[in-house]
Design an enzyme around this catalytic site. Structure first.
Site, PDB file in Angstrom:
ATOM      1  CG  HIS A 154      30.458  40.490  31.005  1.00 35.24           C
ATOM      2  ND1 HIS A 154      29.604  39.561  31.279  1.00 35.24           N
ATOM      3  CD2 HIS A 154      31.460  40.084  31.008  1.00 35.24           C
ATOM      4  CE1 HIS A 154      30.037  38.248  31.051  1.00 35.24           C
ATOM      5  NE2 HIS A 154      31.415  38.523  30.875  1.00 35.24           N
ATOM      6  CG  ASP A 363      22.475  46.939  32.140  1.00 37.88           C
ATOM      7  OD1 ASP A 363      23.660  46.509  32.197  1.00 37.88           O
ATOM      8  OD2 ASP A 363      21.282  46.877  32.983  1.00 37.88           O
TER       9      ASP A 363
HETATM   10  O1  F6P Z   1      28.192  42.316  34.602  1.00 35.45           O
HETATM   11  C1  F6P Z   1      28.721  43.352  34.956  1.00 35.45           C
HETATM   12  C2  F6P Z   1      29.408  43.235  36.467  1.00 35.45           C
HETATM   13  O2  F6P Z   1      30.403  44.304  36.585  1.00 35.45           O
HETATM   14  C3  F6P Z   1      30.248  42.002  36.392  1.00 35.45           C
HETATM   15  O3  F6P Z   1      31.598  42.215  35.976  1.00 35.45           O
HETATM   16  C4  F6P Z   1      30.256  41.800  37.916  1.00 35.45           C
HETATM   17  O4  F6P Z   1      30.469  40.483  38.118  1.00 35.45           O
HETATM   18  C5  F6P Z   1      28.648  42.137  38.190  1.00 35.45           C
HETATM   19  O5  F6P Z   1      28.507  43.230  37.411  1.00 35.45           O
HETATM   20  C6  F6P Z   1      28.418  42.296  39.627  1.00 35.45           C
HETATM   21  O6  F6P Z   1      29.185  43.220  40.342  1.00 35.45           O
HETATM   22  P1  F6P Z   1      30.135  42.842  41.317  1.00 35.45           P
HETATM   23  O7  F6P Z   1      30.989  41.759  41.040  1.00 35.45           O
HETATM   24  O8  F6P Z   1      30.945  44.385  41.399  1.00 35.45           O
HETATM   25  O9  F6P Z   1      29.379  42.721  42.526  1.00 35.45           O
END
Ligand code: F6P
Length: 455
Positions: A154, A363
């Site tokens: 992602h 991003d």
């Molecule tokens: O989209 C990237 C990402 O790191 C996802 O893998 C993740 O779930 C999201 O951002 C939010 O971050 P976190 O799960 O660490 O709160």
């Protein structure tokens, strides 16, 4: 029909509203097909890792694991978010290399493999997500798993010279070849992965999207830009007009225009730069003073990680400074909010806004940019100001594309958005909206799974 099994660190359990594009997008994908979602429960078990929880809602079966405090610290707060996250966002200066956290990262991946392998059937399609779980496929294969395994990153794939700064890069990235298909957000990410395989992975690119890895295995790779449930977001936004939270925001503006930013509180999002660019806008465009209020929603994320705490302090200081220096008794230039809001309110906020500010330093995609577009009123759409370093900039050509490091450029884009004639706003918006209608979350899921079946 094969069953879809999604594996990700973060799982959006029924009733939870999660910040971040991954949870929203995967939930939308699973709602269409049904299947299983496997990942971390979001809970810490003080005694041990691996307690399994199960629940079912509709056609989705959720299987999640608790983690011990130490595993969570080493795997999630440590190697995933203090080593891989900064590195994958080109911030080699922030990456912390630590063998103890790397061991924790491998330990939790091994635990995921141990608990998941017995639940899998040979004709499942297993789709593993993001940088938390890079070694998982190798470990599943070691447990005898034979079904199709796909991976989707992602976040950005950085330049190979940066990746090579990671002491464990060889073992870790070689592990991707245990998948049948590896997916990236954009063509540029795919190219950088292919460069890495060629330059550091001892492999070769047979043709774009077909690689032979260092271990001699054939690996398919492709670009699959993630998207949103465009129709649903547009519907939510049009229904939101009567919502109390949206009305309160509209009333509070006293006729002024709204600029909005919605981001997890993360250094990749370029928030200090955005705040400074907004201040620059106030200074460079005195004719617009008092005509706009900037609302920044930034739910706290990874608050146990030191770099995120430092960022939070910096943003509080900057917001206070900007308001202190520029506010009038009856006008506060910016509002800074750390709460998370349900989608139904956010889409309404987007629709109220004249300007959407999405200016990350890096991003993978940025789904806020896409949601902002989908939420607009077709008769009076707002303008998206979008960083060239977001994956979404490759698709949303009707946005005002900016370099987030160029504060004057961002400031001028905000002013341009404020004064943009309705006809131009409509034309820009229509191009982006029809793209998002064709390339929505269902199209993303379908194209990835079709390629995985064929791989
Ligand atoms: O989209 C990237 C990402 O790191 C996802 O893998 C993740 O779930 C999201 O951002 C939010 O971050 P976190 O799960 O660490 O709160």
């Amino acid at each position: 029909m094969s069953r879809l099994v999604i594996v990700s660190n973060r799982v959006a359990l029924p009733g939870e509203s999660r910040a971040g594009g991954l949870a929203v997008a995967l939930h939308a994908a699973l709602e269409e097909t049904g299947g299983m979602w496997f990942g971390w429960s979001g809970r810490i078990d003080p005694d041990r890792s691996g307690n399994v929880r199960e629940q079912t809602e509709g056609d989705i079966r959720y299987v999640t694991l608790d983690l011990s405090q130490q595993d969570h610290d080493h795997y999630y707060n440590g190697f995933a978010n203090r080593t891989l996250w900064p590195l994958l966002h080109f911030r080699v200066d922030l990456a912390d290399y630590n063998r103890e956290t790397y061991a924790g990262y491998r330990r939790v991946n091994a635990l995921f493999a141990e608990k998941l392998a017995p639940l899998l059937r040979d004709n499942d399609l297993v789709w593993i997500h993001d940088y938390h779980l890079i070694p998982l496929a190798v470990l599943l294969r070691e447990h005898g798993v034979r079904c199709k395994l796909g991976f989707f990153l992602h976040v950005p794939m950085p330049s190979s010279d940066l990746l090579a700064a990671l002491p464990q890069h060889g073992r870790l990235f070689e592990g991707l070849s245990a998948h049948d298909l590896v997916g990236f957000q954009t063509g540029r990410d795919l190219e950088r992965f292919q460069d890495y395989v060629r330059l550091f992975g001892r492999g070769r690119v047979i043709e774009s999207g077909v690689l032979e890895t260092g271990g001699g295995r054939l690996l398919h790779a492709g670009a699959f830009p993630i998207s949103i449930d465009t129709g649903h977001i547009a519907h939510l936004a049009s229904q939101s007009v009567g919502k109390a939270s949206v009305k309160r925001l509209a009333d509070s503006l006293s006729g002024r225009s709204l600029a909005i930013g919605v981001d997890r509180l993360d250094y990749s999002k370029g928030l200090p730069e955005r705040f400074r660019a907004f201040e620059r806008y106030l200074e460079r465009h005195p004719g617009q003073l008092g005509r706009m209020t900037y609302l920044q929603i930034a739910p706290v994320s990874r608050g146990d990680v030191a770099e995120y705490r430092v960022l939070r302090n910096e943003l509080e200081r900057l917001a206070g400074h900007i308001n202190g220096a520029h506010a009038d008794p009856d006008w506060t230039p910016m509002r800074y909010v750390n709460r998370n809001y349900p989608h139904a309110s956010l889409t309404g906020f987007y629709r109220l806004a004249r300007v959407g500010l999405v200016t990350p330093l890096r991003d993978g995609m940025n789904l806020v940019a896409k949601e902002f577009v989908a939420a607009q009123d077709p008769d009076d759409p707002g303008v998206l100001v979008l960083s060239t370093f977001a994956g979404a900039a490759r698709e949303l050509e009707g946005a005002l594309i900016v370099n987030p490091y160029d504060l004057d450029g961002v400031a001028d884009a905000i002013a341009q958005a404020m004064d943009m004639p309705l006809a131009e706003r409509r034309e820009r918006w229509q191009g982006m909206m029809s793209h998002l209608q064709r390339h929505d979350i269902a199209a993303w899921r379908r194209s990835y799974l079709k390629a995985l079946r064929a791989a």
